[in-house]
Design a protein around this motif. Structure first.
Motif, PDB file in Angstrom:
ATOM      1  N   LEU A 156      18.326   6.792  -1.702  1.00 52.16           N
ATOM      2  CA  LEU A 156      19.256   7.655  -1.442  1.00 52.16           C
ATOM      3  C   LEU A 156      20.614   6.982  -1.609  1.00 52.16           C
ATOM      4  N   VAL A 157      21.235   7.401  -2.543  1.00 52.23           N
ATOM      5  CA  VAL A 157      22.467   6.651  -2.730  1.00 52.23           C
ATOM      6  C   VAL A 157      23.864   7.608  -2.959  1.00 52.23           C
ATOM      7  N   GLU A 158      24.738   7.274  -1.739  1.00 48.33           N
ATOM      8  CA  GLU A 158      25.593   8.269  -1.734  1.00 48.33           C
ATOM      9  C   GLU A 158      26.932   7.626  -2.405  1.00 48.33           C
ATOM     10  N   SER A 159      27.715   8.559  -2.479  1.00 46.67           N
ATOM     11  CA  SER A 159      29.015   8.471  -3.080  1.00 46.67           C
ATOM     12  C   SER A 159      29.986   9.447  -2.871  1.00 46.67           C
ATOM     13  N   GLY A 160      31.235   9.295  -3.593  1.00 46.21           N
ATOM     14  CA  GLY A 160      32.191  10.301  -3.324  1.00 46.21           C
ATOM     15  C   GLY A 160      33.075  10.137  -2.064  1.00 46.21           C
ATOM     16  N   GLY A 161      32.978   8.993  -1.315  1.00 46.20           N
ATOM     17  CA  GLY A 161      33.830   8.944  -0.129  1.00 46.20           C
ATOM     18  C   GLY A 161      35.386   8.284  -0.572  1.00 46.20           C
ATOM     19  N   GLY A 162      36.131   8.286   0.225  1.00 48.67           N
ATOM     20  CA  GLY A 162      37.483   7.671  -0.083  1.00 48.67           C
ATOM     21  C   GLY A 162      38.348   7.913   0.971  1.00 48.67           C
ATOM     22  N   LEU A 163      39.818   8.014   0.773  1.00 48.39           N
ATOM     23  CA  LEU A 163      40.902   7.965   1.732  1.00 48.39           C
ATOM     24  C   LEU A 163      41.492   9.250   1.594  1.00 48.39           C
ATOM     25  N   GLY A 164      41.672   9.926   2.595  1.00 49.52           N
ATOM     26  CA  GLY A 164      42.397  11.251   2.717  1.00 49.52           C
ATOM     27  C   GLY A 164      43.254  11.615   3.669  1.00 49.52           C
TER      28      GLY A 164
ATOM     29  N   GLY B  57      12.563   9.082  -5.955  1.00 45.43           N
ATOM     30  CA  GLY B  57      11.322   8.314  -5.351  1.00 45.43           C
ATOM     31  C   GLY B  57      10.677   9.368  -4.578  1.00 45.43           C
ATOM     32  N   PHE B  58      10.847  10.822  -4.509  1.00 45.46           N
ATOM     33  CA  PHE B  58       9.870  11.638  -3.628  1.00 45.46           C
ATOM     34  C   PHE B  58      10.399  13.011  -4.451  1.00 45.46           C
ATOM     35  N   THR B  59       9.588  14.004  -3.886  1.00 45.57           N
ATOM     36  CA  THR B  59       9.862  15.328  -4.477  1.00 45.57           C
ATOM     37  C   THR B  59      10.849  15.845  -3.618  1.00 45.57           C
ATOM     38  N   PHE B  60      12.117  15.766  -4.215  1.00 50.39           N
ATOM     39  CA  PHE B  60      13.528  16.329  -3.464  1.00 50.39           C
ATOM     40  C   PHE B  60      13.351  17.903  -2.774  1.00 50.39           C
ATOM     41  N   ALA B  61      12.938  18.749  -3.656  1.00 50.23           N
ATOM     42  CA  ALA B  61      12.837  20.049  -3.251  1.00 50.23           C
ATOM     43  C   ALA B  61      12.052  20.436  -2.048  1.00 50.23           C
TER      44      ALA B  61
ATOM     45  N   PHE C  21      24.897  21.442   0.511  1.00 50.16           N
ATOM     46  CA  PHE C  21      24.293  22.222  -0.509  1.00 50.16           C
ATOM     47  C   PHE C  21      23.488  21.179  -1.150  1.00 50.16           C
ATOM     48  N   ARG C  22      22.655  21.584  -2.251  1.00 50.98           N
ATOM     49  CA  ARG C  22      21.707  20.760  -3.031  1.00 50.98           C
ATOM     50  C   ARG C  22      21.592  21.326  -4.540  1.00 50.98           C
ATOM     51  N   ASP C  23      21.377  20.409  -5.398  1.00 49.87           N
ATOM     52  CA  ASP C  23      20.830  20.868  -6.505  1.00 49.87           C
ATOM     53  C   ASP C  23      19.618  20.064  -6.796  1.00 49.87           C
ATOM     54  N   ASN C  24      18.249  20.906  -6.736  1.00 50.49           N
ATOM     55  CA  ASN C  24      17.092  20.312  -7.013  1.00 50.49           C
ATOM     56  C   ASN C  24      16.675  20.102  -8.299  1.00 50.49           C
ATOM     57  N   ALA C  25      17.348  20.512  -9.367  1.00 53.86           N
ATOM     58  CA  ALA C  25      17.247  20.291 -10.692  1.00 53.86           C
ATOM     59  C   ALA C  25      17.741  18.915 -11.003  1.00 53.86           C
ATOM     60  N   LYS C  26      18.779  18.428 -10.093  1.00 51.98           N
ATOM     61  CA  LYS C  26      19.355  17.259 -10.423  1.00 51.98           C
ATOM     62  C   LYS C  26      19.118  16.148  -9.275  1.00 51.98           C
ATOM     63  N   ASN C  27      18.226  16.891  -8.269  1.00 48.76           N
ATOM     64  CA  ASN C  27      17.869  15.798  -7.174  1.00 48.76           C
ATOM     65  C   ASN C  27      19.271  15.139  -6.435  1.00 48.76           C
ATOM     66  N   THR C  28      19.946  16.303  -6.364  1.00 54.61           N
ATOM     67  CA  THR C  28      21.257  15.613  -5.588  1.00 54.61           C
ATOM     68  C   THR C  28      21.592  16.358  -4.519  1.00 54.61           C
ATOM     69  N   LEU C  29      21.999  15.922  -3.437  1.00 51.84           N
ATOM     70  CA  LEU C  29      22.467  16.584  -2.123  1.00 51.84           C
ATOM     71  C   LEU C  29      24.263  16.274  -2.220  1.00 51.84           C
ATOM     72  N   TYR C  30      24.737  17.443  -1.662  1.00 50.03           N
ATOM     73  CA  TYR C  30      26.209  17.512  -1.461  1.00 50.03           C
ATOM     74  C   TYR C  30      26.738  17.871  -0.166  1.00 50.03           C
ATOM     75  N   LEU C  31      27.634  17.275   0.212  1.00 48.82           N
ATOM     76  CA  LEU C  31      28.614  17.602   1.475  1.00 48.82           C
ATOM     77  C   LEU C  31      30.215  18.004   1.029  1.00 48.82           C
ATOM     78  N   GLN C  32      30.472  19.371   1.016  1.00 42.01           N
ATOM     79  CA  GLN C  32      31.754  19.710   0.635  1.00 42.01           C
ATOM     80  C   GLN C  32      32.582  19.694   1.970  1.00 42.01           C
ATOM     81  N   MET C  33      33.641  18.783   2.081  1.00 40.88           N
ATOM     82  CA  MET C  33      34.328  18.827   3.365  1.00 40.88           C
ATOM     83  C   MET C  33      35.861  19.210   3.165  1.00 40.88           C
ATOM     84  N   ASN C  34      36.153  20.298   3.801  1.00 42.67           N
ATOM     85  CA  ASN C  34      37.364  20.804   3.769  1.00 42.67           C
ATOM     86  C   ASN C  34      38.182  20.621   5.198  1.00 42.67           C
ATOM     87  N   ASN C  35      39.668  20.711   4.878  1.00 43.59           N
ATOM     88  CA  ASN C  35      40.248  20.670   6.115  1.00 43.59           C
ATOM     89  C   ASN C  35      39.951  19.498   6.804  1.00 43.59           C
ATOM     90  N   LEU C  36      39.939  18.298   6.420  1.00 44.46           N
ATOM     91  CA  LEU C  36      39.626  16.832   6.684  1.00 44.46           C
ATOM     92  C   LEU C  36      40.512  16.724   8.119  1.00 44.46           C
TER      93      LEU C  36
END
Length: 115
Positions: free
Chosen positions: A4-12, A26-30, A71-86
């Motif tokens: 599980l490799v996270e990315s997208g963080g930063g300064l806001g 490495g596993f069946t994501f869906a 949310f997630r995209d099982n076709a891309k084996n990717t998990l997301y976290l949309q963060m608003n109003n930080l």
């Protein structure tokens, strides 16, 4: 081997938006619930959000309800976290996990919210 490799963080600034990504392999994501957990400076590890395998089951900790979307995209084996109003209190290292406890967390991605 599970990876599980996270990315997208930063300064806001307060009020900004960021999107976190988690590439899974490495596993069946869906077939699995997935979770985001975080650990802020000097704080305990905190569960943030969960999504079911088909993406329809959604749960959030109270402090992020209405601001964060998992949310997630099982076709891309990717998990997301949309963060608003930080908020400054969202400053933490964020991890995507198979285990809601976060015991299987990896390197994570840092989110820093500062004015």
């Amino acid at each position: 081997q599970v990876q599980l490799v996270e990315s997208g963080g930063g300064l806001g600034a307060p009020g900004d938006s960021l999107t976190l990504f988690c590439a899974a392999s490495g596993f069946t994501f869906a077939d699995h619930w997935m979770h985001w957990v975080r650990q802020g400076p000097g704080k305990e590890l905190e569960w943030v959000a969960s999504v079911s395998g088909n993406g329809h089951g959604l749960y959030y900790t109270d402090s992020v309800k209405g601001r964060f979307t998992i949310f997630r995209d099982n076709a891309k084996n990717t998990l997301y976290l949309q963060m608003n109003n930080l908020k400054v209190d969202d400053t933490a290292r964020y991890y995507c996990t198979l285990d809601k406890s976060g015991n299987d967390r990896g390197r994570g991605t840092q989110v820093t919210v500062s004015s």
